[in-house]
Scaffold this motif. Structure first.
Motif, PDB file in Angstrom:
ATOM      1  N   ARG A   1       3.335   2.478  -4.086  1.00  0.00           N
ATOM      2  CA  ARG A   1       4.492   2.494  -3.903  1.00  0.00           C
ATOM      3  C   ARG A   1       4.622   3.893  -3.587  1.00  0.00           C
ATOM      4  O   ARG A   1       5.635   4.483  -2.611  1.00  0.00           O
ATOM      5  CB  ARG A   1       5.335   1.394  -4.786  1.00  0.00           C
ATOM      6  N   ALA A   2       4.406   4.545  -4.642  1.00  0.00           N
ATOM      7  CA  ALA A   2       5.031   6.298  -4.782  1.00  0.00           C
ATOM      8  C   ALA A   2       4.363   6.937  -3.555  1.00  0.00           C
ATOM      9  O   ALA A   2       4.950   7.534  -2.697  1.00  0.00           O
ATOM     10  CB  ALA A   2       4.153   6.039  -5.973  1.00  0.00           C
ATOM     11  N   MET A   3       3.093   6.937  -3.602  1.00  0.00           N
ATOM     12  CA  MET A   3       2.754   7.361  -1.912  1.00  0.00           C
ATOM     13  C   MET A   3       3.165   6.981  -0.724  1.00  0.00           C
ATOM     14  O   MET A   3       3.330   7.989   0.107  1.00  0.00           O
ATOM     15  CB  MET A   3       1.417   6.730  -1.830  1.00  0.00           C
ATOM     16  N   VAL A   4       3.896   5.603  -0.660  1.00  0.00           N
ATOM     17  CA  VAL A   4       3.765   5.653   0.767  1.00  0.00           C
ATOM     18  C   VAL A   4       5.427   5.932   0.965  1.00  0.00           C
ATOM     19  O   VAL A   4       5.984   5.752   1.843  1.00  0.00           O
ATOM     20  CB  VAL A   4       4.042   3.802   1.075  1.00  0.00           C
ATOM     21  N   SER A   5       6.187   5.862  -0.185  1.00  0.00           N
ATOM     22  CA  SER A   5       8.031   6.196  -0.717  1.00  0.00           C
ATOM     23  C   SER A   5       7.871   7.435  -0.597  1.00  0.00           C
ATOM     24  O   SER A   5       8.684   8.296   0.195  1.00  0.00           O
ATOM     25  CB  SER A   5       8.425   5.432  -1.356  1.00  0.00           C
ATOM     26  N   VAL A   6       6.936   8.486  -0.892  1.00  0.00           N
ATOM     27  CA  VAL A   6       7.310   9.434  -1.400  1.00  0.00           C
ATOM     28  C   VAL A   6       6.085  10.955  -1.064  1.00  0.00           C
ATOM     29  O   VAL A   6       6.403  11.578  -0.025  1.00  0.00           O
ATOM     30  CB  VAL A   6       7.448  10.009  -3.194  1.00  0.00           C
TER      31      VAL A   6
ATOM     32  N   VAL B   1      -8.733  13.300  -1.051  1.00  0.00           N
ATOM     33  CA  VAL B   1      -7.264  13.009  -1.589  1.00  0.00           C
ATOM     34  C   VAL B   1      -6.372  12.655  -0.527  1.00  0.00           C
ATOM     35  O   VAL B   1      -5.906  11.523  -0.901  1.00  0.00           O
ATOM     36  CB  VAL B   1      -6.807  14.691  -2.119  1.00  0.00           C
ATOM     37  N   ALA B   2      -6.218  12.825   0.560  1.00  0.00           N
ATOM     38  CA  ALA B   2      -5.750  12.182   1.664  1.00  0.00           C
ATOM     39  C   ALA B   2      -6.180  11.413   1.812  1.00  0.00           C
ATOM     40  O   ALA B   2      -5.587   9.802   1.787  1.00  0.00           O
ATOM     41  CB  ALA B   2      -5.854  12.928   2.722  1.00  0.00           C
ATOM     42  N   PHE B   3      -7.337  10.811   1.494  1.00  0.00           N
ATOM     43  CA  PHE B   3      -8.249   9.206   1.687  1.00  0.00           C
ATOM     44  C   PHE B   3      -7.538   7.978   0.653  1.00  0.00           C
ATOM     45  O   PHE B   3      -6.654   7.110   1.221  1.00  0.00           O
ATOM     46  CB  PHE B   3      -9.531   9.170   1.000  1.00  0.00           C
ATOM     47  N   VAL B   4      -7.347   9.183   0.040  1.00  0.00           N
ATOM     48  CA  VAL B   4      -6.323   8.234  -1.598  1.00  0.00           C
ATOM     49  C   VAL B   4      -4.890   8.216  -1.161  1.00  0.00           C
ATOM     50  O   VAL B   4      -4.030   6.933  -1.169  1.00  0.00           O
ATOM     51  CB  VAL B   4      -6.740   8.693  -2.646  1.00  0.00           C
ATOM     52  N   THR B   5      -4.429   9.082  -1.021  1.00  0.00           N
ATOM     53  CA  THR B   5      -2.858   9.219  -1.128  1.00  0.00           C
ATOM     54  C   THR B   5      -2.604   9.181   0.661  1.00  0.00           C
ATOM     55  O   THR B   5      -0.946   8.712   0.591  1.00  0.00           O
ATOM     56  CB  THR B   5      -2.760  10.739  -0.829  1.00  0.00           C
ATOM     57  N   ALA B   6      -3.216   8.950   1.284  1.00  0.00           N
ATOM     58  CA  ALA B   6      -2.433   8.458   2.736  1.00  0.00           C
ATOM     59  C   ALA B   6      -3.167   8.062   3.240  1.00  0.00           C
ATOM     60  O   ALA B   6      -2.362   6.652   3.746  1.00  0.00           O
ATOM     61  CB  ALA B   6      -2.619   9.980   3.464  1.00  0.00           C
ATOM     62  N   GLY B   7      -4.615   7.782   3.631  1.00  0.00           N
ATOM     63  CA  GLY B   7      -5.706   6.680   3.916  1.00  0.00           C
ATOM     64  C   GLY B   7      -4.933   5.003   4.014  1.00  0.00           C
ATOM     65  O   GLY B   7      -4.799   4.498   4.306  1.00  0.00           O
ATOM     66  N   LEU B   8      -5.356   5.162   2.902  1.00  0.00           N
ATOM     67  CA  LEU B   8      -5.092   4.215   2.396  1.00  0.00           C
ATOM     68  C   LEU B   8      -3.557   3.085   2.172  1.00  0.00           C
ATOM     69  O   LEU B   8      -3.988   1.825   2.551  1.00  0.00           O
ATOM     70  CB  LEU B   8      -6.320   3.423   1.130  1.00  0.00           C
ATOM     71  N   PRO B   9      -2.779   4.183   1.859  1.00  0.00           N
ATOM     72  CA  PRO B   9      -1.372   3.073   1.330  1.00  0.00           C
ATOM     73  C   PRO B   9      -0.952   3.184   2.468  1.00  0.00           C
ATOM     74  O   PRO B   9      -0.653   1.796   3.276  1.00  0.00           O
ATOM     75  CB  PRO B   9      -0.585   4.658   0.847  1.00  0.00           C
ATOM     76  N   ILE B  10      -1.218   3.522   3.788  1.00  0.00           N
ATOM     77  CA  ILE B  10      -0.287   3.351   5.191  1.00  0.00           C
ATOM     78  C   ILE B  10      -1.091   2.521   5.685  1.00  0.00           C
ATOM     79  O   ILE B  10      -0.887   1.198   6.171  1.00  0.00           O
ATOM     80  CB  ILE B  10      -0.766   4.493   6.580  1.00  0.00           C
ATOM     81  N   LEU B  11      -3.030   2.222   5.411  1.00  0.00           N
ATOM     82  CA  LEU B  11      -3.576   0.736   5.553  1.00  0.00           C
ATOM     83  C   LEU B  11      -3.284  -0.281   5.533  1.00  0.00           C
ATOM     84  O   LEU B  11      -3.271  -1.495   5.912  1.00  0.00           O
ATOM     85  CB  LEU B  11      -5.303   0.929   5.505  1.00  0.00           C
ATOM     86  N   PHE B  12      -2.884  -0.060   4.014  1.00  0.00           N
ATOM     87  CA  PHE B  12      -2.026  -1.599   3.133  1.00  0.00           C
ATOM     88  C   PHE B  12      -1.013  -1.566   4.022  1.00  0.00           C
ATOM     89  O   PHE B  12      -0.492  -2.787   4.051  1.00  0.00           O
ATOM     90  CB  PHE B  12      -2.714  -0.798   1.749  1.00  0.00           C
ATOM     91  N   LEU B  13      -0.446  -0.540   4.119  1.00  0.00           N
ATOM     92  CA  LEU B  13       0.964  -0.893   4.590  1.00  0.00           C
ATOM     93  C   LEU B  13       1.318  -1.504   5.920  1.00  0.00           C
ATOM     94  O   LEU B  13       1.723  -2.637   6.270  1.00  0.00           O
ATOM     95  CB  LEU B  13       1.756   0.408   4.771  1.00  0.00           C
ATOM     96  N   ASP B  14       0.030  -1.635   6.931  1.00  0.00           N
ATOM     97  CA  ASP B  14       0.388  -1.529   7.609  1.00  0.00           C
ATOM     98  C   ASP B  14      -0.464  -3.018   7.890  1.00  0.00           C
ATOM     99  O   ASP B  14       0.346  -4.140   8.887  1.00  0.00           O
ATOM    100  CB  ASP B  14      -0.869  -1.071   9.036  1.00  0.00           C
TER     101      ASP B  14
END
Length: 530
Positions: free
Chosen positions: A432-437, A49-62
């Protein structure tokens, strides 16, 4: 002044470099212990769950920020909006502090690689590591009593790192990663396969994967999962942002990110199997349970528990060389990636060449590293500094980055368009929902709870003055450093003349670019074109 920014030799070179950075010491000695202590096999649920909702979103943002604005964190954030340049220097400061102490752990691995020939730690690995090798001072405090064994190997590590980084991106970092990553995977795979053949090994693996679903009701388990994914991916403190800035103009960002992320997670699972197979053998030989062993995570696992294991293991001399060789390879490639964050920022700021930058950064980082961590107080300083830099410094960086890009600058739509213009895997509302909220809220909770605990309870059994000096002092250093460096002017004209790539042009739909200054290259300018 014109400047031709270095690029990776190709997509494969970037992927190898990013995987080499992500696969570090934490994959081998942190993940297995974290999983075991937080529900075993059930921990894989919050982990995914953390992989999908935090790891990948922040990786893509970086990736999106680094690739779109073509710079290390300070200049990339300045090009996004000049007001947020201090955030970039905060990330560089975090990398600088990590660089100072990460090198000494690699020096320990180098020493133990040498000790493996003959297993010089003897029958009491704990006493050897703490008393004979590190000569740890009995009371907390800074000492000037240097340990020759640590001092020499630490100098070797810094000299090797400076030499590699002086060769530049392609001749140095790229070539080093192409040698060390395949070697690491091959060596560690051999170690895992052999460990699985030992008596009691499968009991250890079963304990690693045995699910305790009741643990899923404990919020600390979920916090542990997010915390581990967050640090495991090398995100939010400049590494992936810097690496993506060297990718070619048309690069598959999200596709490459998926390869990197899944490779990192796969190695963690492999490491968990290998480590717990070995621990299962050790528990079997000592007639105890794995939970009763002295240490199942962190430096104690690597430099106390495993030497004890390797002393009892059939063929332990060869396995010792393979294990500490794996630690050395994993640590050194990660060290180079952290080094590149600092070097890239300095190079952007000064316009220096790679050799001058590498030598300057190496000296300015290596000298305090040697002075602090080759002394008898080095282990205590490392323990406190690592806790505060990771749990406060890195988490604060991530929360601020998410809040600024999503809520203040409202840059997520333009970054999403940039990713989708050139990538095989398109991001949409979920990202967008993950990195925003979701991700900023979760990491905000982790940050507040961690900081509150340090304020209320201190850290470990260290005296409050020592925690204040090393721990909170490091956070104060980051704050002063980030704003002080932001006031220094860039020496290169392209800091002011840069124009970000237009997503429509990258997608093959030409559109005339307006002449924009740096102040107009942020979200406001893109919103006018969307």
């Amino acid at each position: 002044m014109s400047h031709q920014r270095e690029t990776w030799g190709g997509r494969a070179a970037f992927i190898v470099a990013a995987i080499s950075s992500a696969i570090g010491l934490g994959n081998i000695w942190r993940f297995p212990g974290v999983a075991f202590e937080n529900g075993g096999g059930a921990f894989l649920i919050p982990y995914l769950v953390a992989f999908v909702t935090a790891g990948l979103p922040i990786l893509f943002l970086d990736y999106s920020i680094g690739h779109r604005y073509r710079a290390a964190p300070p200049l990339a954030f300045r090009r996004l909006d000049r007001r947020v340049e201090p955030l970039g220097w905060w990330q560089v400061g975090v990398s600088y502090l990590i660089l100072t102490y990460y090198a000494v752990v690699i020096a320990w691995a180098l020493s133990f690689f040498w000790f493996s020939f003959g297993r010089q730690w003897g029958d009491d690995a704990a006493a050897f590591f703490v008393n004979d090798y590190l000569r740890v001072s009995e009371s907390a405090g800074l000492t000037a009593d240097f340990v020759p064994g640590v001092l020499v190997t630490l100098l070797v590590v810094w000299i090797a790192a400076i030499v590699v980084m002086s060769l530049g991106l392609r001749r140095g970092l790229d070539r080093a990663n192409k040698i060390t990553l395949p070697l690491l995977v091959a060596v560690f795979t051999i170690l895992v396969v052999y460990s699985l053949s030992l008596p009691g090994a499968w009991d250890g693996v079963n304990q690693f994967f045995a699910p305790d679903f009741a643990a899923l009701a404990d919020p600390t388990v979920w916090i542990a999962a997010y915390g581990h994914i967050f640090f495991s991916f090398s995100i939010a403190f400049g590494i992936m942002l810097t690496y993506s800035s060297y990718m070619r103009r048309r690069s598959d960002l999200t596709g490459s990110g998926l390869v990197v992320a899944f490779a990192n997670c796969s190695f963690e699972i492999l490491a968990g199997i290998g480590v717990f197979a070995a621990l299962g053998f050790l528990a079997h030989s000592q007639g105890t349970e794995i939970a009763g062993l002295e240490g199942i995570s962190g430096p104690i696992l690597a430099f106390v528990t495993f030497p004890t294991l390797l002393t009892e293991m059939p063929g332990g001399a060869i396995m010792s060389v393979l294990f500490f060789g794996s630690l050395l390879l994993a640590g050194f490639t990660s060290l180079l990636s952290i080094y590149q964050v600092v070097a890239g920022a300095v190079q952007d700021k000064t316009g220096w060449g790679s050799r001058r930058t590498a030598v300057t950064v190496g000296i300015l980082t290596g000298v305090p590293s040697v002075l602090l961590f080759s002394a008898t107080s080095g282990l205590n300083v490392l323990d406190v500094l690592d806790a505060f830099v990771n749990n406060i410094g890195v988490t604060f960086s991530a929360v601020v980055m998410l809040v600024l890009t999503a809520w203040v600058l409202r840059a997520i739509p333009q970054l999403s368009r940039h990713l989708n213009a050139i990538s095989s895997f398109r991001v949409g509302r979920f990202w967008r929902a993950m990195v925003s909220v979701v991700t900023p809220v979760v990491l905000g909770v982790i940050l507040v709870s961690g900081a509150t605990a340090y304020i209320r309870d201190g850290y470990g059994e260290y005296p409050s003055w020592f925690v204040a000096l090393v721990g909170w002092g490091s956070i104060a250093f980051l704050a002063v450093f980030s704003f002080a460096m932001s006031y220094r002017r860039y020496r290169r004209d392209d800091a002011e003349e840069f124009t970000a790539d237009d997503p429509e042009e990258l997608a093959g739909e030409p559109q005339a670019r307006g002449a924009r200054g740096a102040g107009e290259s942020g979200p406001e300018a893109d919103e006018g074109r969307s």
